[in-house]
Design a protein around this motif. Sequence first.
Motif, mmCIF file in Angstrom:
data_model
loop_
_atom_site.group_PDB
_atom_site.id
_atom_site.type_symbol
_atom_site.label_atom_id
_atom_site.label_comp_id
_atom_site.label_asym_id
_atom_site.label_seq_id
_atom_site.Cartn_x
_atom_site.Cartn_y
_atom_site.Cartn_z
ATOM 1 N N UNK A 137 0.863 -1.178 0.000
ATOM 2 C CA UNK A 137 0.000 0.000 0.000
ATOM 3 C C UNK A 137 0.897 1.225 0.000
ATOM 4 N N UNK A 138 0.710 2.102 -0.979
ATOM 5 C CA UNK A 138 1.515 3.312 -1.084
ATOM 6 C C UNK A 138 0.594 4.528 -1.068
ATOM 7 N N UNK A 139 1.026 5.574 -0.371
ATOM 8 C CA UNK A 139 0.290 6.828 -0.420
ATOM 9 C C UNK A 139 1.209 7.914 -0.970
ATOM 10 N N UNK A 152 -4.279 12.562 6.319
ATOM 11 C CA UNK A 152 -3.309 12.379 5.240
ATOM 12 C C UNK A 152 -2.021 13.123 5.535
ATOM 13 N N UNK A 153 -0.865 12.464 5.371
ATOM 14 C CA UNK A 153 0.420 13.161 5.572
ATOM 15 C C UNK A 153 0.626 14.215 4.484
ATOM 16 N N UNK A 154 0.822 15.451 4.882
ATOM 17 C CA UNK A 154 0.918 16.560 3.928
ATOM 18 C C UNK A 154 2.312 17.154 3.811
ATOM 19 N N UNK A 155 3.187 16.834 4.731
ATOM 20 C CA UNK A 155 4.455 17.550 4.800
ATOM 21 C C UNK A 155 5.458 17.140 3.733
ATOM 22 N N UNK A 156 5.291 15.999 3.118
ATOM 23 C CA UNK A 156 6.299 15.519 2.180
ATOM 24 C C UNK A 156 5.675 15.221 0.828
ATOM 25 N N UNK A 157 6.463 15.394 -0.211
ATOM 26 C CA UNK A 157 6.022 15.025 -1.557
ATOM 27 C C UNK A 157 6.734 13.740 -1.951
ATOM 28 N N UNK A 158 6.404 12.670 -1.242
ATOM 29 C CA UNK A 158 7.046 11.389 -1.492
ATOM 30 C C UNK A 158 6.002 10.287 -1.529
#
Length: 117
Positions: free
Chosen positions: A10-12, A78-84
């Motif tokens: 599972x990837x987000x 939802x994690x917002x701090x990173x673009x990964x």
Amino acid sequence: MIDLSKVTNYYIACGYTDLRRGIDGLAGIVQLQYGMDLREDSLFLFCGRRTDRIKALYWSGDGYVLLYKRLSNGNFQWPRSEAELKKLDPQSFRWLMEGLQIEQPKAIRKGIKKDLF
């Protein structure tokens, strides 16, 4: 028939994704931005600025499946701090789908042994 029981990864996509994108646009993000291949055992999740809805992309072997979920009450954490692209374990995925944060510091995870002393 779509069998999501085969999903083991599972990837987000952390941060914001334009949810106006369809299958080709989301597949392009997975392949071009993150350098990943869509495989039958992986589910890729995307969230826009409105955190009450997400899209998921899955390769079923003979074509893409696009899933859409909108919460009737509440928001996804939802994690917002990173673009990964972040990989989740099955428990974190369940927490996310239930509207909880993917990291629960007080949760006891099965299979992890800690010394009592």
